[in-house]
Every structure is written in C-alpha cells, then in structure tokens.
Enzyme design. Structure first.
Site, short mmCIF file in Angstrom:
data_model
loop_
_atom_site.label_atom_id
_atom_site.label_comp_id
_atom_site.label_asym_id
_atom_site.label_seq_id
_atom_site.Cartn_x
_atom_site.Cartn_y
_atom_site.Cartn_z
CB CYS A 5 -0.86 0.04 1.25
SG CYS A 5 -1.86 -1.43 1.47
NE ARG B 105 4.35 1.47 -1.39
CZ ARG B 105 5.38 0.67 -1.11
NH1 ARG B 105 6.46 0.69 -1.88
NH2 ARG B 105 5.36 -0.15 -0.09
CD1 TRP C 7 -1.76 -5.73 -2.82
CD2 TRP C 7 -2.42 -4.71 -4.68
NE1 TRP C 7 -1.83 -6.67 -3.79
CE2 TRP C 7 -2.23 -6.09 -4.95
CE3 TRP C 7 -2.81 -3.90 -5.72
CZ2 TRP C 7 -2.44 -6.66 -6.21
CZ3 TRP C 7 -3.03 -4.45 -6.97
CH2 TRP C 7 -2.84 -5.80 -7.21
CG ASN D 256 2.42 -1.04 3.20
OD1 ASN D 256 1.81 -2.02 2.78
ND2 ASN D 256 3.62 -0.71 2.77
N GLY D 257 0.94 -3.40 5.33
CA GLY D 257 1.52 -4.64 5.84
C GLY D 257 0.42 -5.63 6.17
CD GLU E 276 5.06 -16.41 -19.81
OE1 GLU E 276 4.04 -16.64 -20.50
OE2 GLU E 276 5.30 -15.30 -19.30
CE LYS F 48 6.14 -12.02 -20.02
NZ LYS F 48 5.00 -12.82 -20.14
CD GLU G 48 4.05 -10.00 -23.17
OE1 GLU G 48 3.01 -9.35 -23.21
OE2 GLU G 48 4.26 -10.87 -22.32
CG HIS H 60 5.84 -34.48 -36.02
ND1 HIS H 60 5.63 -35.73 -36.59
CD2 HIS H 60 6.24 -34.72 -34.75
CE1 HIS H 60 5.84 -36.67 -35.70
NE2 HIS H 60 6.21 -36.09 -34.56
CE LYS I 278 0.09 -6.43 -15.63
NZ LYS I 278 1.09 -7.46 -16.00
C1 AGP Z 1 1.41 -11.57 -20.50
O1 AGP Z 1 2.72 -11.05 -20.39
C2 AGP Z 1 0.46 -10.60 -21.16
N1 AGP Z 1 0.50 -9.34 -20.57
C3 AGP Z 1 -0.93 -11.18 -21.35
O2 AGP Z 1 -0.79 -12.36 -22.10
C4 AGP Z 1 -1.70 -11.55 -20.06
O3 AGP Z 1 -1.11 -12.66 -19.43
C5 AGP Z 1 -3.13 -11.92 -20.47
O4 AGP Z 1 -3.75 -10.79 -21.04
C6 AGP Z 1 -3.99 -12.41 -19.29
O5 AGP Z 1 -4.13 -11.39 -18.36
P1 AGP Z 1 -4.69 -11.76 -16.89
O6 AGP Z 1 -3.73 -12.71 -16.28
O7 AGP Z 1 -4.76 -10.44 -16.17
O8 AGP Z 1 -6.04 -12.39 -17.08
#
Ligand code: AGP
Length: 611
Positions: A2, A27, A73, A99-100, A484, A488, A491, A507, A606
């Site tokens: 927080c 935060r 948070w 906070n904690g 994954e 990474k 993106e 294949h 995000k």
């Molecule tokens: C992952 O690095 C991306 N930002 C994106 O794939 C993300 O994981 C996906 O949109 C799912 O988001 P969420 O976990 O908030 O549901």
C-alpha cells in the site's frame, strides 16, 4: 503493498498528501483515503483511485496542517469504502493507516470482541488500532507508550501512521517489514512509503528501521526503539529522481518485478505452506475440497501468460491428483458450445481478475453448474468476485505489461492446490509429498540464486538481439515454459518467437532451422532430459544456434549449447518457477537493447478488459 503519506507543518496538508498518494498508486490503488486534523479528525475515504476520492470531496473544508493518507492494495477485506484506510478507533479519537499484514489479528480481534468491541471493517488494521486504544485507556498511558506495548504483541509486517485528537500536530509512526521514509524540512516533516511524496519539498530524509517508532511534530522528530530508548535520526541526502524511486532504483517496472519474485513467491507461500507440519492451508480451496476431490474433470481457463500457467498446472494436477485436466483459452471456450457437466471444477487464472474473455467464460460455466475457483492477483476483482472460491496470488501490483511475478505466483498457488488435493485423495506417496513441500519452501531462495546470474543473460541479449526469429523448445513441465519464454520475447522486443514441444520439431518446424536461427531449449534435468538432449543434437546438426536453460552442473547439455542460462537443481514439478526466470530476463534485456518500451509495449494493455 500500500502507499502511505503524512505531513505536519505550516503548509496545507491536503494538497501534499493527495499528490503524494498519486505518486504512490503504483503500490496499490483499489481504495484511498485521507485523515485531516481540522478541529478534530476528519476522515474521507472510498473505493477507487485517488482521483475518484478527490472528486467526491471537492468543496469540503479540507484545511489542515497535519494529516495522513493511504492508497490500498487489499490483503484482508476486499476493496470497499468500509475497508478503505484511514480507520478510526471505537472512540473516534484516533485515526490510523497501515501498510503490511498483521498475522495474529484474529487473536487480537477475539480479545477485543470479548471486551465488547465491534468492528466496522474486515481489516487487520482496525483491529490493531482498537488494540492500541484499549491499551491506552486501560493503562492510562500516552499514545506513544500504547503503540509500543501493542506492537510488542503484534506478529507480521507493518508501517502505521497515527493521528490523535488530543495532540493535533503530532503523527506517530512505526515500522516493521514495510518501508517508511521521513522527509526533514524547515519546521515541517513529511512521511511516505518511499521518498516520492516529499522529493519536491526536501531531499533530506531519514529511513526508519524495523522496530523503530517515530514521534513526528512540525519542528521535532523523535526516534525510539520499542524499548523506549532514543535513537539519533540519521539524515541522508537523496540523490534519486522521482521516476527512479517508484521503480525502487530499477530502470523499469518489469525488471523490478522480475527481481521481486523471491519475495512475492515467499509472500504467496506465507501463512499457507508449512513444510515442517506437512500442511497447506487455503481456506478458499478447503471449502470446496470435497467437490474438487470428487470431480471427474478440472478445466483451467485463462489467457496469455495465465494460460501458460494453466498448462503447467495440467501436468502437475494430473501427476499429483490423477484428475483429468483440460486447459482452455478463455476466448475459445466462451464462444464454442463447450460440454460442461454439473460438478465440473473450473480454475480461472488471471493476474488482473478483469480479463473479459476469462470473466465471461466462467460466468457461462457457472450458469451450467460448474464450481469456479479463482487464482487471481487483484483482490476483489471481477473474476475473484464471480468465483465461488479460490486463492489470491499476493504478488502485489504488477505494473509492467508483461506478466512476470504474477506467473510464478500463479504456479506457486496452483502447485499448492494440487498438493493439497492430492494429499486428501491419497494419490501422492507420503515421502514425495513431504519432499515436495520442503522443496517448494526453498524455491524463493533458488529464484534469488538464479537472479544473481542476470548479468550473463544481459551479455546474451546483446549477442542475439538482432535475430529475426527465435524458437523456444521444451518437453513436459518445461513445454509451457517454452511457450511463455516465446511470448515474453514477442511482446517485449517485437521479435517473432515460437514455442513448441521439442519432440514436435521433426513434424515440420525443423525445416526452419539454419545458422541464423537461435533455438532456446528449456532443458532442466527431469524425466525428459535425455530426449531433450537428443533434440538439441538434431538442431545442432542442422547448424541451429542452441541456447539452453540448464540445471547447474549439466555438462552434457552445456557441451551441446552455444550459450547457457543456469538454474539450480529442483524437482521437475517445481522447475518451471525457476526455468522461466532466465527467459524473462532474456526478453527484458533484448527489449532494452532494441530500445523498446519494455513497460508499455506497443499495441498492448495490462488488462484486456475488452473482447
Ligand atoms: C502476459 O505477459 C500478457 N501481458 C498477457 O498475455 C496476459 O497474461 C493476459 O492478457 C492475461 O491477463 P490476466 O492474467 O490479467 O487475465
């Protein structure tokens, strides 16, 4: 995490506090509030961001020269007006922000309830505040003394700022385990979770240490330990700029969050995993344990990185619980006409808890009688509230668009759920169960060890940053990690990368391999290792450039690799929490080397709250 802010001095407190809270929103931002000394303590607080609080209190008499503010948070008690800070004591004469996590708050709450106390919120903060007031009135002592006595009974982490009706220009503060900075001005003092709220007013700061208590007046700062001994404040000159402070000195939130993982995984396990006792405590799972144990099918539903966590979980759950697991892209699942039987268990995995496809997918499934369990990071988010039960990942706010610490926290939670259910079902031999709990407890240290090798990965990033394509290959538990790692890189650096099961290369995709193609193998030691090594030989034979994530000391795999990234030995079920770390770093450093905006990559958001 927080954000906390305080001010006492000749200036108007409210503008300083509200601006400081905006700087601390990274935060946490699910509710905010301020308490102002204005002819008695006035508290204004509500669910939502700082700007929303501001809008609701426009026009009110916000004059004050002393005040505190908080941006939350949520950990205990979901985001709401009533759970927002500051909290006021039963008498209304004290106000506090915190906070904690107070780990023994239930016990304190019981003691207070037995004395007739009632509570207006679900928070541990309100319990601590009334505990302090109880001591103050019972012992007829000063607030400072009451705080000292109370904090000796408290277990957990805290930073608290307290206002007292009877002493309107003083702020009492204390910390253990959460950060507190005091800015020293001329006839004024500032307090904050970090220096960002005070930077424009003063660069002279005191970092308060654990078990210290501060009595802060406009022209006096007294520092004491809990034994009531005075401590000379050590005033430092800050040379950090604002942006750097928010990122704790890292260049980007993404790098900060990668390096937070030892602590965030620890926070995820804390209070749940007890390897010594052989127990895993997860109330949101326990209450549905019978349905999970007896279900014929678990469906993991998620998107993106969270979907990769679901894939890892599929291997773990089937191995430990012998329950059939399916993993679904939420966006596909919600539009086709899936077969959902009453009693099916759905695990919705989401960092934000607001991903539209995942939310609608579980709403549809819920209507058809499935049990919905959420593995979510944001407390009180839509997916969390739609779920019947589940477990939070407690990774703290993840600001970087690329999900890193949330992913490993998801794996930690999903592993604990599988262990818990497998134990209840009796499908895990006792010795293996004991060994896995012990090893899971050691994962935060092993992540820290892996992060110590980040510099070598920076060198690799410089070497491979101009490649046009990458392949990421893995088998078993490391196959989703390969996916994954590829995501990474895509993106963050905009380089095309593809994750694939290593055995699938023959294949078709092996036709891509030539001397221009870096192929990243996730090749930690496990039951598939020998086969992965053969795949490495196949790539090498076609002049592919082999880069490998290997277990420390694996000379065989190292000999076949042009470059390696090393992780400590770990059980294959737990290995993904380690083998993903170098891939997060590789993507980050390549993105930085290419001058990309790694915290806000182009075209991305995000949280994808639209279809
Ligand atoms: C992952 O690095 C991306 N930002 C994106 O794939 C993300 O994981 C996906 O949109 C799912 O988001 P969420 O976990 O908030 O549901």
């Amino acid at each position: 995490m927080c954000g906390i802010v305080g001010y006492t001095g000749p200036r108007e407190a409210y503008p300083i506090i509200i601006k400081g809270l905006k700087r601390l929103e990274y935060r946490g931002y699910d509710s905010t509030g301020v308490a102002l000394q204005n002819g008695g303590i006035k508290v204004y607080k509500k669910k939502g961001k700082v700007a929303e609080l501001e809008d609701t209190i426009v026009g009110k008499d916000l004059h004050a020269n002393t005040g505190i503010g908080h941006t939350r948070w949520a950990t205990h008690g979901e985001p709401s007006d009533r759970n927002a800070h500051p909290h006021q004591s039963a008498s209304g004469k004290l106000a506090m922000i915190h906070n904690g996590i107070i780990e023994n708050y239930n016990q304190l709450k019981q003691e207070l309830s037995n004395k007739g106390y009632t509570f207006t919120s679900d928070t541990d903060t309100e319990v601590l505040l009334n505990f302090i007031e109880e001591i103050k009135s019972n012992n007829n002592c000063s607030l400072e003394e009451a705080v000292r006595v109370a904090l000796k009974r408290v277990t957990g982490a805290y930073v608290i700022l307290l206002l007292d009706n009877d002493d309107p220009e003083t702020i009492i503060a204390a910390r253990k385990g959460s950060p507190l900075v005091i800015g020293v001005g001329k006839g004024e003092h500032f307090l904050g979770s970090d220096a960002s709220p005070m930077l424009e007013y003063t660069k002279e700061v005191v970092y308060v240490n654990d078990y210290e208590l501060a009595i802060v007046k406009p022209d006096e700062l007294i520092l004491k330990n809990l034994g009531n001994e005075k401590i000379t404040p050590y005033v430092q000159k800050l040379d950090l700029e604002l942006a750097a402070i928010e990122k704790s000195g890292y260049d980007h939130f993404m790098l900060k969050e990668i390096f937070e993982q030892p602590r965030t995984i620890h926070d995820c396990l804390r209070g749940r995993l007890d390897a010594m006792a052989g127990t895993i405590t997860m109330s949101g799972i326990q209450q549905y344990a019978d349905q999970i144990v007896n279900t014929n099918r678990i469906i993991m539903i998620a998107c993106g990185t969270s979907w990769h966590a679901g894939l890892v979980a599929e291997y773990i759950f089937e191995e430990l619980t012998r329950i059939n697991v399916e993993v679904e892209y939420a966006s596909e699942f919600r539009y086709r006409n899936p077969v959902i039987n009453k009693g099916d268990v759905i695990i919705a995995i989401s960092q934000s808890g607001e991903t539209a496809d995942t939310l609608v997918a579980i709403e549809n499934a819920k209507e058809k009688g499935a049990i919905i369990l959420g593995v979510v990071n944001v407390v009180g988010s839509s997916i969390a509230r739609t779920s019947h039960g589940g477990a939070y990942t407690h990774a703290g706010p993840e600001i970087g668009v690329a999900s890193t610490k949330a992913f490993t926290a998801q794996l930690a939670v999903l592993t604990m759920i599988a262990l818990k259910i497998g134990y209840i079902k009796g499908t895990i031999p006792q010795e293996r169960y004991t060994q896995l709990l012990k090893e899971l407890e050691e994962i935060p240290e092993k992540v820290a060890w892996t992060l110590q090798h980040s510099e070598s990965i920076k060198v690799l990033a410089e070497k491979y940053k101009d490649a046009r394509d990458f392949l990421y290959l893995g088998r078993g538990y490391n196959f989703p990690v390969a996916l994954e790692g590829a995501l990474k890189l895509k993106e963050i650096s905009y380089i095309h990368a593809e994750g694939y099961p290593a055995a699938e290369m023959k294949h078709g995709p092996i036709a891509l391999v030539d001397e221009s193609l870096p192929v990243v193998f996730v090749a930690t030691k496990d039951q598939y290792h020998e086969k992965v090594v053969s795949n490495m030989q196949e790539i090498k034979a076609r002049k592919g450039r082999v880069i490998s994530v290997i277990t420390e000391g694996d000379e065989n795999a190292e000999a076949l690799s042009e470059d390696v990234m090393v992780v400590p030995e770990a059980d294959e079920i737990l290995a993904p929490m380690l083998s993903v770390i170098p891939l997060q770093l590789l993507a980050y450093y390549i993105g930085v080397a290419k001058g990309c905006d790694v915290d806000k990559p182009r075209n991305l958001a995000k949280s994808v709250t639209v279809e």
